[in-house]
Design an enzyme around this catalytic site. Structure first.
Site, PDB file in Angstrom:
ATOM      1  N   ASP A 174      -7.143   4.276  -4.377  1.00 30.77           N
ATOM      2  CA  ASP A 174      -7.626   4.177  -3.217  1.00 30.77           C
ATOM      3  C   ASP A 174      -8.318   5.718  -3.004  1.00 30.77           C
ATOM      4  O   ASP A 174      -8.427   6.512  -3.742  1.00 30.77           O
ATOM      5  CB  ASP A 174      -6.483   3.679  -2.111  1.00 30.77           C
ATOM      6  N   LYS A 219       0.814  -1.148   0.053  1.00 24.90           N
ATOM      7  CA  LYS A 219       0.036  -0.118   0.185  1.00 24.90           C
ATOM      8  C   LYS A 219       0.960   1.234   0.193  1.00 24.90           C
ATOM      9  O   LYS A 219       2.115   1.240   0.288  1.00 24.90           O
ATOM     10  CB  LYS A 219      -0.934  -0.021   1.311  1.00 24.90           C
TER      11      LYS A 219
HETATM   12  P1  NDP Z   1     -12.965   7.749  -2.985  1.00 26.33           P
HETATM   13  O1  NDP Z   1     -11.710   8.903  -2.629  1.00 26.33           O
HETATM   14  O2  NDP Z   1     -13.347   7.591  -4.124  1.00 26.33           O
HETATM   15  O3  NDP Z   1     -14.244   8.179  -1.757  1.00 26.33           O
HETATM   16  C1  NDP Z   1     -13.801   8.187  -0.445  1.00 26.33           C
HETATM   17  C2  NDP Z   1     -15.227   8.500   0.159  1.00 26.33           C
HETATM   18  O4  NDP Z   1     -15.224   8.582   1.661  1.00 26.33           O
HETATM   19  C3  NDP Z   1     -15.573  10.115  -0.083  1.00 26.33           C
HETATM   20  O5  NDP Z   1     -16.957  10.323   0.004  1.00 26.33           O
HETATM   21  C4  NDP Z   1     -14.857  10.937   1.177  1.00 26.33           C
HETATM   22  O6  NDP Z   1     -15.611  12.030   1.671  1.00 26.33           O
HETATM   23  C5  NDP Z   1     -15.303   9.923   2.188  1.00 26.33           C
HETATM   24  N1  NDP Z   1     -14.227  10.021   3.295  1.00 26.33           N
HETATM   25  C6  NDP Z   1     -12.921   9.767   3.190  1.00 26.33           C
HETATM   26  N2  NDP Z   1     -12.174  10.057   4.355  1.00 26.33           N
HETATM   27  C7  NDP Z   1     -13.051  10.540   5.320  1.00 26.33           C
HETATM   28  C8  NDP Z   1     -12.945  10.695   6.423  1.00 26.33           C
HETATM   29  N3  NDP Z   1     -11.936  10.908   7.247  1.00 26.33           N
HETATM   30  N4  NDP Z   1     -14.113  10.698   7.035  1.00 26.33           N
HETATM   31  C9  NDP Z   1     -15.487  10.753   6.437  1.00 26.33           C
HETATM   32  N5  NDP Z   1     -15.678  10.405   5.294  1.00 26.33           N
HETATM   33  C10 NDP Z   1     -14.403  10.382   4.469  1.00 26.33           C
HETATM   34  O7  NDP Z   1     -12.306   6.413  -2.203  1.00 26.33           O
HETATM   35  P2  NDP Z   1     -12.951   4.996  -2.393  1.00 26.33           P
HETATM   36  O8  NDP Z   1     -14.281   4.970  -2.523  1.00 26.33           O
HETATM   37  O9  NDP Z   1     -12.056   4.494  -3.487  1.00 26.33           O
HETATM   38  O10 NDP Z   1     -12.467   4.347  -1.018  1.00 26.33           O
HETATM   39  C11 NDP Z   1     -13.268   4.369   0.198  1.00 26.33           C
HETATM   40  C12 NDP Z   1     -12.777   3.088   1.098  1.00 26.33           C
HETATM   41  O11 NDP Z   1     -12.804   1.984   0.267  1.00 26.33           O
HETATM   42  C13 NDP Z   1     -11.334   3.379   1.575  1.00 26.33           C
HETATM   43  O12 NDP Z   1     -11.505   2.727   2.958  1.00 26.33           O
HETATM   44  C14 NDP Z   1     -10.529   2.360   0.733  1.00 26.33           C
HETATM   45  O13 NDP Z   1      -9.534   1.918   1.365  1.00 26.33           O
HETATM   46  C15 NDP Z   1     -11.517   1.235   0.632  1.00 26.33           C
HETATM   47  N6  NDP Z   1     -11.404   0.527  -0.695  1.00 26.33           N
HETATM   48  C16 NDP Z   1     -11.009   0.958  -1.842  1.00 26.33           C
HETATM   49  C17 NDP Z   1     -10.974   0.366  -3.140  1.00 26.33           C
HETATM   50  C18 NDP Z   1     -11.038   0.629  -4.320  1.00 26.33           C
HETATM   51  O14 NDP Z   1     -10.778  -0.119  -5.202  1.00 26.33           O
HETATM   52  N7  NDP Z   1     -11.114   1.865  -4.592  1.00 26.33           N
HETATM   53  C19 NDP Z   1     -10.874  -1.265  -3.044  1.00 26.33           C
HETATM   54  C20 NDP Z   1     -10.977  -1.820  -1.518  1.00 26.33           C
HETATM   55  C21 NDP Z   1     -11.193  -1.001  -0.419  1.00 26.33           C
HETATM   56  P3  NDP Z   1     -14.948  13.467   0.886  1.00 26.33           P
HETATM   57  O15 NDP Z   1     -15.400  13.497  -0.541  1.00 26.33           O
HETATM   58  O16 NDP Z   1     -15.674  14.677   1.869  1.00 26.33           O
HETATM   59  O17 NDP Z   1     -13.461  13.372   1.121  1.00 26.33           O
HETATM   60  O1  2IT Z   2      -7.716  -1.549  -0.672  1.00 25.01           O
HETATM   61  C1  2IT Z   2      -7.838  -2.010  -1.886  1.00 25.01           C
HETATM   62  O2  2IT Z   2      -7.958  -3.137  -2.203  1.00 25.01           O
HETATM   63  C2  2IT Z   2      -7.506  -1.162  -2.969  1.00 25.01           C
HETATM   64  N1  2IT Z   2      -7.547   0.171  -2.911  1.00 25.01           N
HETATM   65  C3  2IT Z   2      -7.671  -1.680  -4.326  1.00 25.01           C
HETATM   66  C4  2IT Z   2      -6.205  -2.164  -4.641  1.00 25.01           C
HETATM   67  C5  2IT Z   2      -6.115  -2.708  -6.154  1.00 25.01           C
HETATM   68  O3  2IT Z   2      -4.595  -2.844  -6.131  1.00 25.01           O
HETATM   69  O4  2IT Z   2      -6.677  -2.693  -6.917  1.00 25.01           O
END
Ligand code: NDP
Ligand code: 2IT
Length: 449
Positions: A169, A129
Site C-alpha cells: 500500500d 490491513k
Molecule cells: P504509493 O506509496 O506508491 O504512492 C502514494 C502517492 O500518494 C505518492 O505520490 C504520495 O506522495 C502521495 N501521498 C501519500 N500520502 C499523501 C498525503 N498525505 N498527501 C498527499 N499525497 C500523499 O502508494 P499507492 O499508489 O500504492 O497508494 C495510493 C492510494 O491507493 C492509497 O490510498 C492506497 O490505499 C490505495 N490503493 C492502493 C492499492 C495498491 O495496490 N497499491 C490498491 C488499492 C488502493 P509522496 O511521494 O510525496 O509521499
Molecule cells: O487497498 C488495497 O486494496 C491494497 N492496498 C491492495 C491489497 C492487496 O492485498 O493486494
C-alpha cells in the site's frame, strides 16, 4: 449528515463511542451504514443477531513495537499494526502501509473497506490491513531492510497463506515486500509463496499485479462512462498522486486515448498541457524516488509546478484521485463540477470526503467509490495466490484478461444492485450493499461467531 435508519443509529453511536478519536474509521462505517438502511428495510433478517455490529468489530487487532537501527547506529522505535478485520470469505487479505500518519484508526478504516472490496471481487479473500508509522522517505535501502526485518519478526506470528496474506500500500512496494518475504522465509524455514502478494516476478509474483490497481480503476471508469455513451478518448483527465496506483492509471488512460494533464505528490502538483510524460514521472518517482517538482524543471516548456495548492483546481472531465484518504474536499468537488467534470473513479481508498461525494451525486456525476473501482489490485493479488497455490505462472495477457473481466463484473454487480434497491446509477449504494450481502450471508451460515 444524511439520516441513518433507526435500526442502525445505535450501531454508529456504539462504533464512535468504542473507537473514540478514530475519525477515518467512523467515516468509513457511517458511509456503509447509510447504504444499509435500504437493506434492513427489505430484509430485516440482516438487522438480527447483532450481525452488522459484528461486521463493524474487527476479529483481531495486533499492535506491536518495531525497534530498528539507522545507518549511524541510532535506535528508533516505530509502531506496527495488523487489523484482521473479517475472515468470513477467506484468509485476511489487504496491504501494509508505511507512512508517518499511520495510526490504529486509519488501519481500521482501511481494513473495514477492504472487507467489502474483497467481497466485491468475487474471490475467496477476507479483509485486513496493516502497516506502521515508519517513514521510508530518505531512508537508505539498508535502513528500510532492517526496518522490514524487525517488522516481520513480530508480524510473522500472525500470517500464513491460509491465515493472513498482506501486500503493499502507500510506502510499501516491491522492495519492501522482497525484504519481508525473505525474512518470513528465514524465520519459518518454509517457502510459503502465498503468504505475501506483490512479490517480484522472479520469486512467485504475478504479472500485472504492479499495474492492476491503476488498470482496474481505468477499466471500471471506462465501463461507467459507456453507460452514458462516453469514452476516455480525447477526454482531459487529472490523476492525483504519482505512486504505484497513479502511474499505472496514467498509462492505461493514455492507452485509451485520454489526455492526462496533471499529477501530484504530497509536495504539490504538476500540469502538462501536452499530456503527462509518463516515462519522466517513472524516472523521477519509481527509479530515483525523487519529488514531482523535478518534472517541470526537466520537461520545461508547456509544463509548470504548483507547490501545495489543490490539483483539483485543474479543469478536467475525468478525475482519478490516487493518493490518499480525504484528499478531495467539498470545495474541490464544487470546483470540479463547475469546470465540467463528467466522471470520477477513486483509485485511492476514501479519497473524497463525504460532502464531496454528496455534491458529485447531487450533480449527477458518474461516481465510482474506491472499494469497487480500486479492487483490481487486491483481485490480482488473489490471482497471485492462485498461481502460487498451483505452482504456476500466467502470462501478462492471461492475467490482465482476468483482471478486466473481474472489473466488468464488479461494475455490473454494483449497477444492478443499485437498480434493485431503487437507486439506479448510485455506485456507492451498489458497492456497499453487494459487498455487505456476500459477507453477511457467509456469517449467517456460520452462526454467532
Ligand atoms: P504509493 O506509496 O506508491 O504512492 C502514494 C502517492 O500518494 C505518492 O505520490 C504520495 O506522495 C502521495 N501521498 C501519500 N500520502 C499523501 C498525503 N498525505 N498527501 C498527499 N499525497 C500523499 O502508494 P499507492 O499508489 O500504492 O497508494 C495510493 C492510494 O491507493 C492509497 O490510498 C492506497 O490505499 C490505495 N490503493 C492502493 C492499492 C495498491 O495496490 N497499491 C490498491 C488499492 C488502493 P509522496 O511521494 O510525496 O509521499
Ligand atoms: O487497498 C488495497 O486494496 C491494497 N492496498 C491492495 C491489497 C492487496 O492485498 O493486494
Amino acid at each position: 449528515m444524511p439520516h441513518l435508519d433507526e435500526r442502525l443509529e445505535h450501531i454508529y453511536n456504539d462504533v464512535t463511542r468504542r473507537n473514540a478519536g478514530e475519525a477515518e474509521f467512523h467515516q468509513a462505517v457511517r458511509e456503509v451504514l447509510e447504504s444499509l438502511g435500504r437493506v434492513v428495510a427489505k430484509r430485516p433478517v440482516y438487522a438480527e443477531d447483532a450481525l452488522i455490529e459484528r461486521i463493524c468489530e474487527p476479529e483481531r487487532q495486533i499492535i506491536f513495537r518495531v525497534p530498528w537501527t539507522d545507518d549511524k547506529g541510532k535506535v528508533h522505535i516505530n509502531r506496527g499494526f495488523r487489523v484482521q478485520f473479517n475472515s468470513a470469505l477467506g484468509p485476511y487479505k489487504g496491504g501494509l502501509r508505511f507512512h508517518p500518519s499511520v495510526n490504529v484508526g486509519i488501519i481500521k478504516f482501511l481494513g473495514f473497506e477492504q472487507t467489502f472490496k474483497n467481497a466485491l471481487t468475487g474471490l475467496p479473500i477476507g479483509g485486513g490491513k496493516g502497516g506502521s508509522d515508519f517513514n521510508p522517505r530518505d531512508r537508505s535501502d539498508a535502513e528500510v531492510m532492517r526496518f522490514c526485518q524487525s517488522f516481520m519478526t513480530e508480524l510473522s506470528r500472525h500470517l500464513g497463506e491460509y491465515t493472513d496474506v498482506p501486500a503493499g500500500d502507500i510506502g510499501v512496494g516491491a522492495r519492501e515486500i522482497g525484504y519481508m518475504f525473505g525474512h518470513y522465509k528465514r524465520l519459518t524455514n518454509r517457502y510459503e509463496a502465498g503468504v505475501l502478494t506483490g512479490k517480484g516476478l522472479f520469486y512467485g509474483g504475478s504479472r500485472a499485479r504492479k499495474e492492476a490497481t491503476g488498470y482496474g480503476n481505468t477499466y471500471f471508469v471506462e465501463r461507467m462512462l459507456a453507460t452514458r455513451g462516453h469514452s476516455f478518448d480525447g477526454k482531459k483527465v487529472v490523476v492525483s498522486g504519482s505512486g504505484n496506483v497513479a502511474i499505472y492509471t496514467i498509462e492505461k488512460v493514455q492507452s485509451f486515448g485520454g489526455v492526462v494533464i496533471a499529477c501530484s505528490d504530497s509536495g504539490g502538483y504538476v500540469v502538462d498541457e501536452n499530456g503527462i510524460d509518463l516515462n519522466l514521472v517513472q524516472e523521477i518517482k519509481e527509479v530515483r524516488r525523487g519529488r514531482i517538482s523535478e518534472y517541470a524543471r526537466l520537461k520545461g516548456k508547456g509544463s509548470h509546478y504548483i507547490e501545495k495548492g489543490s490539483i483539483w483546481d485543474v479543469p478536467c472531465e475525468v478525475a482519478m484521485p490516487s493518493a490518499t484518504q480525504n484528499e478531495l474536499t467539498g470545495r474541490d468537488a464544487r470546483t470540479l463540477v463547475k469546470n465540467g467534470l463528467i466522471a470520477l473513479g477513486e483509485g485511492a481508498n476514501m479519497p473524497c470526503t463525504p460532502d464531496a461525494v454528496k455534491l458529485f451525486q447531487e450533480a449527477g456525476i458518474l461516481f465510482a467509490p474506491g472499494k469497487a473501482a480500486n479492487a483490481g489490485g487486491v483481485a490480482t493479488s488473489a490471482l497471485e495466490m492462485q498461481q502460487n497455490a498451483s505452482r504456476d505462472s500466467w502470462t501478462f495477457e492471461q492475467t490482465e484478461a482476468r483482471l478486466a473481466q473481474i472489473m466488468r463484473n464488479i461494475h455490473d454487480d454494483c449497477a444492478s444492485t443499485a437498480e434493485e434497491y431503487g437507486a439506479p446509477g448510485d455506485y456507492v449504494l451498489g458497492a456497499n450493499i453487494t459487498g455487505f450481502v456476500r459477507v453477511a450471508e457467509a456469517m449467517r451460515a456460520f452462526g454467532v461467531i
